[in-house]
Design an enzyme around this catalytic site. Structure first.
Site, mmCIF file in Angstrom:
data_model
loop_
_atom_site.group_PDB
_atom_site.id
_atom_site.type_symbol
_atom_site.label_atom_id
_atom_site.label_comp_id
_atom_site.label_asym_id
_atom_site.label_seq_id
_atom_site.Cartn_x
_atom_site.Cartn_y
_atom_site.Cartn_z
ATOM 1 C CB VAL A 271 25.125 42.772 50.348
ATOM 2 C CG1 VAL A 271 25.973 43.875 50.975
ATOM 3 C CG2 VAL A 271 26.014 41.726 49.692
ATOM 4 C CE LYS A 353 31.318 43.980 42.110
ATOM 5 N NZ LYS A 353 30.203 43.109 42.532
ATOM 6 N N GLY A 382 35.763 42.351 48.649
ATOM 7 C CA GLY A 382 34.940 41.920 49.773
ATOM 8 C C GLY A 382 35.664 42.166 51.082
ATOM 9 N N GLY A 434 24.696 31.609 47.746
ATOM 10 C CA GLY A 434 24.657 33.064 47.783
ATOM 11 C C GLY A 434 25.887 33.740 47.207
ATOM 12 C CD GLU A 437 24.231 38.992 42.164
ATOM 13 O OE1 GLU A 437 22.981 38.940 42.286
ATOM 14 O OE2 GLU A 437 24.971 39.517 43.014
ATOM 15 C CG ASP A 448 32.299 40.859 39.528
ATOM 16 O OD1 ASP A 448 31.410 41.533 40.058
ATOM 17 O OD2 ASP A 448 33.294 40.440 40.145
ATOM 18 C CE LYS A 452 34.468 42.108 42.348
ATOM 19 N NZ LYS A 452 34.397 40.727 42.860
ATOM 20 N N GLY A 549 29.762 36.592 49.207
ATOM 21 C CA GLY A 549 28.893 36.175 50.296
ATOM 22 C C GLY A 549 28.404 37.349 51.115
#
Length: 595
Positions: A271, A353, A382, A434, A437, A448, A452, A549
């Site tokens: 990123v 996040k 995203g 990609g 992780e 994750d 969020k 991505g």
């Protein structure tokens, strides 16, 4: 993508026209995509009308004249329209890479009719319903300018004809305005490139605009706008201001001279590298400090031209940058740095996040105390602007519930599992692309998504729930028997985050693996896509975009950077009496989290 999930009022619509003065090479389509994304994440649907690349139409006329040698104009019209067709396809590809849902339509797919001579026609009609129907599945419609369908085939609209296309689209589709993106930030009394003291107009009436623009805006487009009552804006890429042309008296305004925004980048992984590429693509607008990385030598050897790298935090934060962009990730170094950056008077943009979910109140307090901006659009969704959508709708009415596919990695993996892949193989493929992780447990176990969802709850309901208190279901608990049973019923598994408010104010929140009917909007999401259903008292909204991505995430980060620059108007002053930055006291960074 934001659209009504149930019948409601028509969405707000903007027509953006990108001329050849801003489309010089294929690289410029990414810059145009930034401009489009700025409008879509503000809740607008966009019709992007594009010209051919700079010089391409002239080259087509030349080659046509050479080959045809005085052949009929109708054949030349068929040839020279190809520049716009190519440009529209390139624009669609750039939007797709950025995670923005778009449909590219040729004139015959819109019934875009024209009458007149082959090389100087006028547009006469459009199938409005056919065009607007595409907004059910896309935020952006890309259309080639400069030509339409005549009675005997394609005809062109004359030099500058894409301006006319934009004006007519605004009229037929009910857009708020036609915004013409040029290489200048408005209409001037003289050419500002040659007359330094030329005055810029804030607004102009149609007659005066035709007189002073000297071809900057096509005369036919101005005449059409006047007769139809369409507002024209003349603006530059990334600028909040414009010259408005309409039924208003002429008025000059200040000439905007914006100094470069000083940016410190922390991290240069997937990123971070994408954000750096965007920053470097706008020379004169940004001044980059050395980028903080774990191994400066490796990045210097393999990194982007124009970048310097450092392992020294003090060097990365030298000269009190205006804004710090954190793409390190994790909750170690990044967590302490986020607070220090705001405390010491710098704006902060982050995609982290986990840190936002943990320190939501503290970070917002620090931003308010220092008069600085805290931006984190990329932390959730995203390229799907869910937080911006919630901020808009929560002001006008209560949000009843939000649910969605909010982890692009899990969505990709579940798709592969549904095709019969093993979990380990699906994870490895996601890592290679990609999306995942090196340690995918945060995605797989729902941590994750819980981070969020905790942020979504704050924006939707204003309530604090710790991510650890949200019930989660892990992909590793999804048995082959359960997958088989769903497949036999033609159901599709998705990792769905859900939050809703009860009548007594309690918030219900969970991350679950849910088997959905194949025509459910969340079931239709593919690969790394994210999608959210927002239920309001009288309607529901659907927000969609790529959620993982490099490019979709970098697009959201860059949009936050540009928003800060736009709001500040380039006048980013250091608050009086700032202490030397405490976060620069550690000479070197621990390296375990930095790309």
């Amino acid at each position: 993508m934001t659209s009504p999930a149930s019948p409601a009022s028509a969405p707000k619509l903007c027509v953006l026209k990108f001329g050849s003065s801003v489309l010089h090479t294929a690289d410029d389509y990414a810059r145009a995509a930034h401009e489009v994304y700025r409008h879509t994440r503000a809740g607008e649907k966009v019709v992007a009308v594009v010209s051919a690349l700079d010089g391409e139409t002239d080259a087509l006329f030349d080659v046509g004249a050479s080959v045809g040698q005085n052949s009929h104009d109708a054949m030349l019209a068929r040839l020279v329209r190809c520049g716009e067709l190519k440009s529209a396809a390139l624009m669609g590809l750039a939007l797709q890479r950025a995670g923005i849902t778009a449909a590219v339509l040729d004139p015959h797919e819109m019934s875009l009719k024209a009458e007149g001579s082959s090389l100087d026609a006028n547009l006469t009609g459009l199938d409005k319903a056919r065009v607007l129907a595409h907004f059910e599945q896309a935020d952006v419609i890309v259309a080639p300018g400069f030509f339409g369908e005549g009675a005997d085939g394609p005809v062109t609209l004359g030099r500058g004809g894409t301006d006319l296309t934009a004006v007519m689209f605004a009229h037929w589709l009910g857009a708020s305005r036609a915004r013409l993106i040029k290489d200048v930030d408005g209409v001037y009394t003289d050419d500002p490139a040659h007359v330094p003291d030329a005055h810029r107009f804030d607004q102009l009436d149609y007659a005066e605009a035709a007189r002073v623009s000297r071809g900057l805006v096509q005369d036919k487009a101005i005449q059409a706008a006047q007769s139809l009552g369409v507002i024209i804006e003349v603006a530059a890429l990334g600028k909040a201001f414009a010259t408005r042309i309409g039924p208003v008296p002429p008025k000059t305004g200040a000439r905007h001279r914006v100094r470069p925004l000083r940016v410190a980048m922390l991290g240069h992984g997937s990123v971070g590298a994408g954000v750096c590429e965007h920053l470097l693509a706008h020379p004169g607008r940004f001044q980059l400090n050395p980028v903080l990385v774990r191994n400066a030598l490796d990045h210097a050897r393999n990194g982007q031209a124009g970048l310097r790298f450092t392992e020294d935090l003090a060097e990365a934060l030298e000269n009190q940058p205006d804004i710090v962009v954190e793409t390190i990730g994790g909750t170690g170094v990044a967590r302490s740095l986020s607070q220090s950056v705001l405390r010491d008077g710098m704006h902060l943009v982050t995609a982290n996040k986990a840190v936002i979910a943990l320190d939501f109140d503290r970070l917002h307090e620090l931003a308010a105390d220092s008069g600085r901006q805290l931006r984190y659009s990329a932390a959730v969704g995203g390229g799907a602007p869910i937080l911006e959508t919630l901020d808009r709708v929560s002001q006008s009415g209560a949000v009843l519930s939000v649910e969605g596919v909010m982890n692009g990695t899990c969505n990709f993996i579940l798709g592969r599992l549904g095709e019969g892949a093993l979990l380990a193989d699906a994870i490895a493929e996601a890592q290679a692309l990609g999306f995942a992780e090196a340690d995918p447990r945060g995605d797989i176990d729902g941590d994750d998504a819980a981070d969020k969802l905790a942020i979504i709850i704050r924006h939707a309901f204003g309530v604090s729930i710790a991510p650890g208190d949200i019930a989660k279901e892990s992909l590793s608990d999804l048995s082959a028997h359960r997958m088989q049973a769903a497949a036999e019923q033609n159901l599709v598994f998705k990792q769905v985050g859900h939050c809703s408010a009860s009548s007594d104010g309690r918030i219900e929140a969970r991350i679950e693996l849910r088997a959905l009917e194949p025509d459910h909007r969340l079931a239709l999401l593919r690969n790394e896509e994210n999608g959210f259903l927002v239920q309001l008292p009288h309607e529901s909204l659907y927000v969609q975009g790529k959620g993982a991505g490099r490019w979709p995430t970098a697009e959201a980060v860059f949009a936050d950077i540009v928003d800060i620059q736009r709001l500040a108007g380039g006048h980013l002053k250091q608050p009086a009496g700032l202490r030397p930055q405490r976060c620069a006291q550690t000479a070197r960074m621990p390296g375990e989290e930095i790309a």
